[in-house]
Design an enzyme around this catalytic site. Sequence first.
Site, PDB file in Angstrom:
ATOM      1  N   ILE B  50       0.865  -1.059   0.056  1.00 41.85           N
ATOM      2  CA  ILE B  50       0.108   0.083   0.024  1.00 41.85           C
ATOM      3  C   ILE B  50       0.941   1.179  -0.015  1.00 41.85           C
ATOM      4  O   ILE B  50       1.826   1.112   0.835  1.00 41.85           O
ATOM      5  CB  ILE B  50      -0.840  -0.167   1.171  1.00 41.85           C
ATOM      6  CG1 ILE B  50      -1.680  -1.308   1.447  1.00 41.85           C
ATOM      7  CG2 ILE B  50      -1.878   1.327   1.296  1.00 41.85           C
ATOM      8  CD1 ILE B  50      -2.907  -1.446   0.552  1.00 41.85           C
ATOM      9  N   HIS B  52       0.282   4.813   1.187  1.00 40.39           N
ATOM     10  CA  HIS B  52      -0.556   5.423   2.309  1.00 40.39           C
ATOM     11  C   HIS B  52      -0.845   6.685   1.775  1.00 40.39           C
ATOM     12  O   HIS B  52       0.274   7.241   1.676  1.00 40.39           O
ATOM     13  CB  HIS B  52       0.016   4.820   3.475  1.00 40.39           C
ATOM     14  CG  HIS B  52       0.059   3.441   3.955  1.00 40.39           C
ATOM     15  ND1 HIS B  52      -1.139   2.890   4.500  1.00 40.39           N
ATOM     16  CD2 HIS B  52       1.142   2.703   4.362  1.00 40.39           C
ATOM     17  CE1 HIS B  52      -0.923   1.581   4.790  1.00 40.39           C
ATOM     18  NE2 HIS B  52       0.715   1.468   4.519  1.00 40.39           N
ATOM     19  N   LYS B 253      -2.769  -0.776  11.820  1.00 40.75           N
ATOM     20  CA  LYS B 253      -3.667  -0.632  10.888  1.00 40.75           C
ATOM     21  C   LYS B 253      -4.787  -1.560  10.963  1.00 40.75           C
ATOM     22  O   LYS B 253      -5.864  -1.574  10.284  1.00 40.75           O
ATOM     23  CB  LYS B 253      -3.179  -0.243   9.465  1.00 40.75           C
ATOM     24  CG  LYS B 253      -2.398   0.951   9.693  1.00 40.75           C
ATOM     25  CD  LYS B 253      -1.939   1.345   8.118  1.00 40.75           C
ATOM     26  CE  LYS B 253      -0.443   2.346   7.907  1.00 40.75           C
ATOM     27  NZ  LYS B 253       0.544   1.997   9.005  1.00 40.75           N
ATOM     28  N   ILE B 349      12.347   1.686   9.959  1.00 46.82           N
ATOM     29  CA  ILE B 349      11.427   1.990   8.754  1.00 46.82           C
ATOM     30  C   ILE B 349      10.677   0.937   8.665  1.00 46.82           C
ATOM     31  O   ILE B 349      10.653   0.120   7.654  1.00 46.82           O
ATOM     32  CB  ILE B 349      12.427   2.268   7.734  1.00 46.82           C
ATOM     33  CG1 ILE B 349      13.361   3.198   7.910  1.00 46.82           C
ATOM     34  CG2 ILE B 349      11.610   2.982   6.545  1.00 46.82           C
ATOM     35  CD1 ILE B 349      13.261   4.632   8.407  1.00 46.82           C
ATOM     36  N   CYS B 414       5.351 -20.268 -17.365  1.00 50.84           N
ATOM     37  CA  CYS B 414       4.384 -20.296 -16.529  1.00 50.84           C
ATOM     38  C   CYS B 414       3.117 -20.209 -16.836  1.00 50.84           C
ATOM     39  O   CYS B 414       2.671 -19.291 -17.481  1.00 50.84           O
ATOM     40  CB  CYS B 414       4.635 -19.074 -15.418  1.00 50.84           C
ATOM     41  SG  CYS B 414       3.221 -18.926 -14.352  1.00 50.84           S
ATOM     42  N   CYS B 451      -1.079 -23.189  -9.932  1.00 53.28           N
ATOM     43  CA  CYS B 451      -0.490 -24.579  -9.364  1.00 53.28           C
ATOM     44  C   CYS B 451       0.845 -24.126  -8.893  1.00 53.28           C
ATOM     45  O   CYS B 451       1.681 -25.088  -8.473  1.00 53.28           O
ATOM     46  CB  CYS B 451       0.082 -25.110 -10.819  1.00 53.28           C
ATOM     47  SG  CYS B 451       1.410 -24.527 -11.688  1.00 53.28           S
TER      48      CYS B 451
END
Lengths: 425, 494, 123
Positions: B50, B52, B253, B349, B414, B451
Amino acid sequence: MALKNIYDVVVVGSGPGGVAAAIEAKKNGADDVLIIERDYELGGILVQCIHNGFGLELLKEDLPGPAYAQRFIEEMLSLGVEYLLNTMVLDITPNRHLFVSSREHGYVEIEARAIVLAMGCRERTRPQIRIPGMRPNGVFTAGTAQRWVNVEGYMPAKDVVILGSGDIGMIMARRLTFEGAKVERVLEIQSYLSGLSRNLVQCLQDYNIPLQLNHTVKRIMGKNRVEAVEAVQVDDKWNFIPGTEEIIPCDTLLLSVGLIPENELSRKAGVKLDPITGGPYVDETFQTNVPGIFAAGNVVHVYDLVDWVSEAGFEAGKRAAQYAISLRNAESRYIPLKAGKNVRYVVPHKLDKSTLAQEDIRLQMRVTRPIEQPVWIEVHDGENLITRKPEKYVRPGEMVTVILKTKNYTDVSKANSLTIDINPR
Amino acid sequence: MQEQYDYIIIGGGVVGCMVARWLSRYEGKILLIDKAADIGMGVSSANTAIVHAGYDPLPGTLKAYMNVKANSMWDQLAGELNFPFERRGDYVVAIGDDELPIVDKLMQQGKQNGVPGMVMLSGAEVRRREKNINPEVSGALWASTGGICDPFQVTIAAAENAVMNGVTILLDTAFEDFIMEGKRIIGIKTNRGDFLSRWVVNSAGLYSDEVMHKAGIRPEFKITPRKGEYFIFDRAEITIDNVLFPVPSAKGKGILVTTTLHENTIIGPNANEIEDKEDTSTTKEGLDEVAAGALKLVPTLNLRYSIANFAGIRPTGNAPCKTPGINYKSDFIIEIPEEVEGFVNLGGIESPGLTSAPAIAAEVVDMLRDAGEKLIEKKEWDPIRPARPRFRNMSHKDRQLLVNMDPRYGQVICRCENITEGEIIAEIHSPVPARTYDAIKRRTWLGTGRCQGGFDMPRVVNILSRELGISPLEVTKRGKGSEFLFRETKEVEE
Amino acid sequence: MAKEVELICTACPQGCTLTAVIENGEVIEVRGYNCKKGIDYGIAEITDPRRMVATTVKVKNGFHPLVPVYTDKPVPKPLIPKVLEEVRKVELTAPVKINTVVLENVLNTGVNVITSRDLPAKE
């Protein structure tokens, strides 16, 4: 191999279901059949299933997976089925266009009159059963480990615990033992064996590998590589029984906790899935809810014998061919109408020949430039004149009409296209 | 081995890489080290992703200041570094009338912090915008400047831009101690030798306390690791299009239900103190806690559609806020301490660390300038880090062009996420090369689908082996000790 | 003194539970079978248990480094480790055809180890 724009039947996946479908599609009159495989070679999952037990019912032989596969692949190729390797089908539309990608052909769109979905299954993963703990290397599904051991030629394990007493897990217990690894334990959360009891004998008991029913993995330990798993006993509601924990040192946890039909593509094509099987809703011909899209094999539901997968494939392939042929017949009834000399356009653009057998068809057109003298409006098939109509003049501002009559049907039915020319009289 | 640098940065997380990128604009030899096999393998890879808005941190704290200052930098940054970023706006959702005052207070706090674009929404409006929300929603704070990103893409983009502009990155290189001349730091000792430097920047995340202690700085500062667990859901089954927060508590939060830029829905994190900074294990109790918490916002969430779960660790520090009168005990440390020379100290941090990273980087530059550093701009500094093609996001037409240009992009490796061999090879040969399976996974999103790598793993091992010129036996998941394969099938050990 | 041993029959996937009654080293009765194969299995499993063995063999210059092989008949169970050892000593060279005899009459059992598939050479 040059790709065609449209195939009668396209089969997705060259495992036993797909190959069987391709064979019967050809045998039932499909002209162009294409089978698409994402792997380096044909065979699907059978390439890595090197153990015996395949073909007992259908061939009355006890074959390893690759031999079973090769038998049918050879038949398929001898029938003229085309194939693509290293090719991934990325999308299928409900009107049966496939978008496929490969190094060789690039990213291309292929149209199919009928499709047989035969993508098989994927394996249930660790996060799906939510085993807590660290996330080191060494937690593999049994199928991935099988691929390494049998095809790539590498051992991903030395000291193994297997979770799940499904056939793949038990087969791999034996396989790893054969190649010098140590299988410490097989844990099964249910109170009963998940796979065939013959495998209990031939894979576990024969090699003194302990099986613990009502047990599961509570936690995985190890930062970079698995160092141990914590096994625990469970009650009939799968709750952990406190005090039964046991730390089993190992470097690999193999998961054999279920197969899930791989239907991501099916979804894209608008195929409705049964939440219980995980596969498409199908009728007795293995057609899904989308007309012209069929499904066969493990992609529909999980089978235990490959022989029945082939049988399902045969049925789906036959039906897919029939569907494709009926579409083709419908298409070939149509011929295009072309604007010829001094004709700007003709409507309709194409006509269904069989309509002309029952009723007249009105052709309407406009001319490119005026001819202020008598003309013939001529309809021909490229060689023969079919009908013509005299006009005193033709002008762009005035629409011109010609009627094809039912008496013209015999001539028109032999034509591949019709052209309208305007010639001076 | 005694190389001389102008700036050494300890720690290649998002903060360290942003600092490297900001500093790379100026003349000077810069080295960034990280003890892991890839950059960003710590906190930066395991968080809620996020960006913020900034209403959450206490007004007056460095957290609040950096958050709000940084938030508005993200658009330009995303444009320059070409990483995925979107301003979705976030919702702080009040369930039941009792929670409305909390949300209101949050909005006031946001205004104090200088957060623009906030609106209070009625329960009905929230229900209209998010059809899956708990029907007992009474209202929500909507902060339009909230955004979502891919935190690893942000980190790698900053790192690549830094390398493009001359920064050296050494991985598998662990800081051990400082080399001091009296009160001045003149270099560092690592497990790969000594490096001299005029300045050293501490951006060691979870280990920022241990690093600063080696310089004799802030002996009372301690990082308490706090674990946060998450679930990721199958995008075909669950689509939440919004970023939904519950009302905050003393713990933090709270457990979010949010969309990600990969269109997966993610729920989490919980917050539990742990002992071991390396303990990224998920726990049954923790995962149950996250599942239960998420149901508060979206009661219809079904855990059977989760395809992955993981845990991240917050580097929560105990540094008190420097602003007089503000009673906050876990603020950022962003300073050039007086006790030693040549040291930029960044500590504690945690959230909103990801959001604040660009502002922290800019602050480091300012602090260095204020400390007398002559920062001469490089004429050839290029702020743009070009994007690489992402096959799965491209239209049919664009895919055709891409594959025609380089057929290796036609080979899909993939299956679930449609990642191609061309992309994997590009990452192995990129400015900060991917050398492990997880490095490729973080960069391309390979192996994160249904998968979970079942199909791609053997192939990726082969590609890494070939491209790096190593045996498949040496290919690892996340660095030495995490190899996939032990031996060839037919070689038996004696 | 008759001894009773419970067995799971592996002659077909059904896996019927059998009881073999043994006296003086001989199987005097088999109970629980649903077809004739069960009787045969019950007797054989006690007196001379045999198994089909499937494994892989090294291949030089092949499309894959290994080719799968199997015994064309079941081999005596106690000999399995030695059979695997013999197979491990073999290295074939691609291209390899299906049903190639890799080890003839392995360990004098009258059983051949044969390949399960074609394996082309590396491109």
